[in-house]
Design a protein around this motif. Structure first.
Motif, PDB file in Angstrom:
ATOM      1  N   ALA A  83       9.075 -16.828  -5.553  1.00 20.97           N
ATOM      2  CA  ALA A  83       9.940 -16.401  -4.448  1.00 20.97           C
ATOM      3  C   ALA A  83       9.200 -15.482  -3.486  1.00 20.97           C
ATOM      4  O   ALA A  83       9.769 -15.075  -2.465  1.00 20.97           O
ATOM      5  N   GLY A  84       7.939 -15.134  -3.823  1.00 26.21           N
ATOM      6  CA  GLY A  84       7.122 -14.334  -2.929  1.00 26.21           C
ATOM      7  C   GLY A  84       6.935 -12.892  -3.321  1.00 26.21           C
ATOM      8  O   GLY A  84       6.298 -12.117  -2.594  1.00 26.21           O
ATOM      9  N   VAL A  85       7.453 -12.495  -4.477  1.00 23.35           N
ATOM     10  CA  VAL A  85       7.364 -11.098  -4.908  1.00 23.35           C
ATOM     11  C   VAL A  85       5.919 -10.709  -5.210  1.00 23.35           C
ATOM     12  O   VAL A  85       5.154 -11.490  -5.780  1.00 23.35           O
ATOM     13  N   VAL A  86       5.571  -9.488  -4.846  1.00 22.49           N
ATOM     14  CA  VAL A  86       4.251  -8.912  -5.104  1.00 22.49           C
ATOM     15  C   VAL A  86       4.389  -7.912  -6.249  1.00 22.49           C
ATOM     16  O   VAL A  86       5.241  -7.019  -6.200  1.00 22.49           O
ATOM     17  N   THR A  87       3.581  -8.049  -7.286  1.00 21.93           N
ATOM     18  CA  THR A  87       3.664  -7.153  -8.440  1.00 21.93           C
ATOM     19  C   THR A  87       2.940  -5.843  -8.155  1.00 21.93           C
ATOM     20  O   THR A  87       1.732  -5.836  -7.894  1.00 21.93           O
ATOM     21  N   LEU A  88       3.689  -4.725  -8.238  1.00 23.19           N
ATOM     22  CA  LEU A  88       3.103  -3.399  -8.047  1.00 23.19           C
ATOM     23  C   LEU A  88       2.353  -2.936  -9.286  1.00 23.19           C
ATOM     24  O   LEU A  88       1.323  -2.274  -9.199  1.00 23.19           O
ATOM     25  N   GLY A  89       2.911  -3.253 -10.455  1.00 24.75           N
ATOM     26  CA  GLY A  89       2.318  -2.803 -11.701  1.00 24.75           C
ATOM     27  C   GLY A  89       3.314  -2.931 -12.829  1.00 24.75           C
ATOM     28  O   GLY A  89       4.380  -3.526 -12.675  1.00 24.75           O
ATOM     29  N   LYS A  90       2.958  -2.374 -13.979  1.00 26.41           N
ATOM     30  CA  LYS A  90       3.814  -2.423 -15.161  1.00 26.41           C
ATOM     31  C   LYS A  90       4.364  -1.025 -15.429  1.00 26.41           C
ATOM     32  O   LYS A  90       3.614  -0.049 -15.431  1.00 26.41           O
ATOM     33  N   ALA A 106       5.973   7.046 -14.974  1.00 21.74           N
ATOM     34  CA  ALA A 106       6.714   5.792 -14.868  1.00 21.74           C
ATOM     35  C   ALA A 106       5.834   4.559 -15.078  1.00 21.74           C
ATOM     36  O   ALA A 106       6.264   3.587 -15.687  1.00 21.74           O
ATOM     37  N   TYR A 107       4.601   4.606 -14.565  1.00 24.96           N
ATOM     38  CA  TYR A 107       3.738   3.421 -14.620  1.00 24.96           C
ATOM     39  C   TYR A 107       2.757   3.494 -15.780  1.00 24.96           C
ATOM     40  O   TYR A 107       2.116   4.519 -16.012  1.00 24.96           O
ATOM     41  N   GLN A 150       0.829  -1.206   0.000  1.00 17.53           N
ATOM     42  CA  GLN A 150       0.000   0.000   0.000  1.00 17.53           C
ATOM     43  C   GLN A 150       0.866   1.259   0.000  1.00 17.53           C
ATOM     44  O   GLN A 150       0.540   2.251  -0.683  1.00 17.53           O
ATOM     45  N   HIS A 151       1.959   1.225   0.730  1.00 20.53           N
ATOM     46  CA  HIS A 151       2.872   2.368   0.775  1.00 20.53           C
ATOM     47  C   HIS A 151       3.397   2.699  -0.622  1.00 20.53           C
ATOM     48  O   HIS A 151       3.386   3.860  -1.045  1.00 20.53           O
ATOM     49  N   PHE A 152       3.833   1.686  -1.336  1.00 22.76           N
ATOM     50  CA  PHE A 152       4.390   1.928  -2.671  1.00 22.76           C
ATOM     51  C   PHE A 152       3.311   2.257  -3.689  1.00 22.76           C
ATOM     52  O   PHE A 152       3.545   3.053  -4.611  1.00 22.76           O
ATOM     53  N   LEU A 153       2.136   1.685  -3.532  1.00 24.27           N
ATOM     54  CA  LEU A 153       1.025   2.057  -4.417  1.00 24.27           C
ATOM     55  C   LEU A 153       0.681   3.531  -4.236  1.00 24.27           C
ATOM     56  O   LEU A 153       0.473   4.264  -5.215  1.00 24.27           O
ATOM     57  N   ASP A 154       0.637   3.975  -2.986  1.00 24.66           N
ATOM     58  CA  ASP A 154       0.315   5.378  -2.710  1.00 24.66           C
ATOM     59  C   ASP A 154       1.372   6.300  -3.296  1.00 24.66           C
ATOM     60  O   ASP A 154       1.045   7.351  -3.876  1.00 24.66           O
ATOM     61  N   ARG A 155       2.644   5.938  -3.167  1.00 19.49           N
ATOM     62  CA  ARG A 155       3.718   6.762  -3.730  1.00 19.49           C
ATOM     63  C   ARG A 155       3.629   6.788  -5.258  1.00 19.49           C
ATOM     64  O   ARG A 155       3.842   7.826  -5.887  1.00 19.49           O
ATOM     65  N   SER A 156       3.331   5.662  -5.844  1.00 18.31           N
ATOM     66  CA  SER A 156       3.261   5.593  -7.304  1.00 18.31           C
ATOM     67  C   SER A 156       2.133   6.465  -7.842  1.00 18.31           C
ATOM     68  O   SER A 156       2.296   7.165  -8.850  1.00 18.31           O
ATOM     69  N   LYS A 157       0.989   6.460  -7.139  1.00 14.55           N
ATOM     70  CA  LYS A 157      -0.137   7.283  -7.568  1.00 14.55           C
ATOM     71  C   LYS A 157       0.105   8.762  -7.283  1.00 14.55           C
ATOM     72  O   LYS A 157      -0.486   9.624  -7.932  1.00 14.55           O
ATOM     73  N   ALA A 158       0.991   9.047  -6.327  1.00 12.51           N
ATOM     74  CA  ALA A 158       1.259  10.436  -5.943  1.00 12.51           C
ATOM     75  C   ALA A 158       2.244  11.132  -6.885  1.00 12.51           C
ATOM     76  O   ALA A 158       2.430  12.346  -6.778  1.00 12.51           O
ATOM     77  N   HIS A 159       2.869  10.374  -7.770  1.00 12.27           N
ATOM     78  CA  HIS A 159       3.875  10.966  -8.657  1.00 12.27           C
ATOM     79  C   HIS A 159       3.592  10.643 -10.127  1.00 12.27           C
ATOM     80  O   HIS A 159       4.437  10.082 -10.827  1.00 12.27           O
TER      81      HIS A 159
END
Length: 497
Positions: A115-122, A44-45, A30-39
């Motif tokens: 390996a457990g990685v969660v995909t943030l997006g493309k 980038a996405y 959620q932290h990284f999703l919020d940062r990605s939407k804030a910029h």
């Protein structure tokens, strides 16, 4: 747990905190999703899906609680939009594939998920990975109505490098702790250098190409992009390994833990310094930063050894014959019949092909298809393509001769720091020339990486390129890690991020 904000923590710090249950995978995602939407200004996405990402994070939390966590359990990561994914659209930043949903995940995506990685997006890239500045994208980024170039977090008026510019910008700005990239002629190393992060292109065949939308099949290779060599080692350990059932070009070399040799001494290490990488054309600020980095290596006990790579200047014409030739073949599948864009107006099948490809491909992609078709045509195959293959072999032999006298080769990643957006848009040759130092290792199939070693003109990052012999990724990562233990360039961040 580290007191630094989550977006300033390394892959090692985040995975440790997750495993110790200091923070949940859902909170990190959620932290990284919020940062990605804030910029959105960085462009980038190309795709975010909060529900899909949080579902993956919640599943990671369950595995962490049950004690069945993978090595990278809960770590969020962004995938370059050249890898197909089931949960997100896979477009290769092209109108030709806009909205396309793959029925399967690329092997790289699957192995990281295992390996457990969660995909943030493309994240964005040059269309079909063709470009040096991430200006050749035809798909609108998240939050925008029209296509836009990715912007460098260090200076939004400049390119982030290409083609993995979205990956590099996202990591540099703290919109993702790490990202996947692909390198055909330098597309991991050059954007890593321009954005002040670390990236490694493994030996050709180390990482499966299955599910990676093809540009040039004998050159394309996937690799990780992150803050440090240690982070890249952890990621590459999950990504690498044979894939014989899906990728006939994958090497039958077992996966390994690339972090095991990180702390080995480099006392007595022989670093080859090719004169061809330090001649005319390299900007003074880049030369100063690279020279300072080499002196730091001498302080760490390494020895600088002069070596020769006499065909360096031939790498540009060779690459821009071989890569377009393979691209013209690979991209012939995009014809509007089975998937992807199809023109609305046509009178017959031939016109459907022509209109579809005219509308669906951007200018740079069309340029490379045309060059590739030309060099493969009757009467020109022997004169251009076959001769380029022969010189490619000679370039590979030059490296083997150099490695008789050294353990790794070092030099600049690019002749300059990142240039202004639009500066080279109308001069494709100028873009091609920017790849002169990264192309030779790609043509030879050797592993190469970039690590930040200082700031040049305009306060922009400068990257040092390290090239190793085949399957020597552990050695490269060790050499980079020891430098990063002695310096803090990899910890520097663009203002505001």
């Amino acid at each position: 747990m580290s007191q630094a904000p989550l977006h300033q923590q390394s892959v090692r710090e985040l995975t440790t905190a997750l495993r110790q249950r200091d923070v949940s995978a859902t909170e990190v995602a959620q932290h990284f999703l919020d940062r990605s939407k804030a910029h959105p200004e960085l462009a980038a996405y190309l795709a975010l899906d909060e529900a899909a990402t949080l579902a993956q994070a919640q599943a990671a939390d369950q595995r962490l609680a049950a004690g069945t966590a993978g090595a990278l359990e809960g770590l969020p990561l962004a995938h370059k939009d050249i890898f197909v994914t089931k949960d997100f659209a896979s477009t290769a930043a092209s109108k030709m594939l806009q909205g396309y949903r793959s029925p399967f995940d690329a092997t790289v995506v699957r192995k990281l998920a295992d390996a457990g990685v969660v995909t943030l997006g493309k994240v964005s890239c040059d269309e079909f990975a063709m470009g040096s500045g991430n200006e050749n994208t035809a798909v609108a980024p998240v939050g925008a109505a029209a296509a836009a170039p990715v912007r460098n977090p260090w200076d939004a008026s400049r390119v982030p490098g290409g083609s993995s510019g979205g990956s590099a910008a996202a990591v540099a700005a703290g919109l993702a702790p790490a990202a996947t990239g692909t390198d055909t002629g330098g597309s991991i190393r050059q954007p890593a250098a321009f954005c002040g992060i670390t990236g490694i292109k493994p030996t050709y065949g180390r990482v499966s190409r299955y599910g990676m939308i093809a540009f040039a099949s004998s050159l394309d290779q996937a690799g990780p992009m992150a803050r440090s060599a240690e982070d890249c080692a952890l990621l590459l350990s999950a990504m690498a390994g044979p894939d014989p059932e899906r990728d006939s070009t994958s090497l039958n070399t077992p996966a390994e833990d690339f972090s095991l040799q990180l702390n080995e001494s480099i006392d007595g290490l022989r670093i080859g310094v090719p004169a061809e990488f330090f001649g005319e054309g390299i900007d003074a600020d880049v030369r100063t930063a690279i020279d300072a980095a080499l002196k730091e290596y001498e302080k760490l006990g390494a020895k600088l050894v002069p070596v020769a790579l006499p065909r360096t200047e031939l790498s540009i014409p060779v690459y821009y014959i071989i890569a377009p030739a393979e691209a013209s073949s690979n991209l012939s599948r995009f014809d509007g019949v089975k998937f992807g864009h199809r023109a609305k107006d046509y009178a017959d099948l031939q016109e459907m092909y022509v209109n579809t490809r005219t509308e669906g491909f951007g200018d740079e992609v069309k340029r490379r298809i045309m060059v590739g078709a030309y060099v493969l045509s009757h009467g020109y195959y022997d004169a251009y393509y076959l001769k380029a293959l022969k010189i490619r072999r000679i370039i590979a032999n030059d490296f083997q001769n150099a490695f008789k006298d050294c353990d790794v080769i070092a030099g600049p990643v690019a002749p300059s720091v990142a240039w202004a957006i639009g500066e080279k848009a109308n001069d494709p040759v100028a873009n091609y020339l920017a790849d002169i130092f990264t192309l030779p290792a790609s043509l030879a199939g050797l592993p190469g990486m970039s690590l930040p070693v200082g700031l040049g003109a305009g306060g922009m990052p400068v990257g040092l390129q390290l090239i190793g012999n085949y399957l020597q990724e552990s050695k490269l990562l060790n050499v980079a890690h020891r430098f990063q233990q002695a310096t803090d360039f990899h910890l520097q961040r663009p203002a505001g991020f």
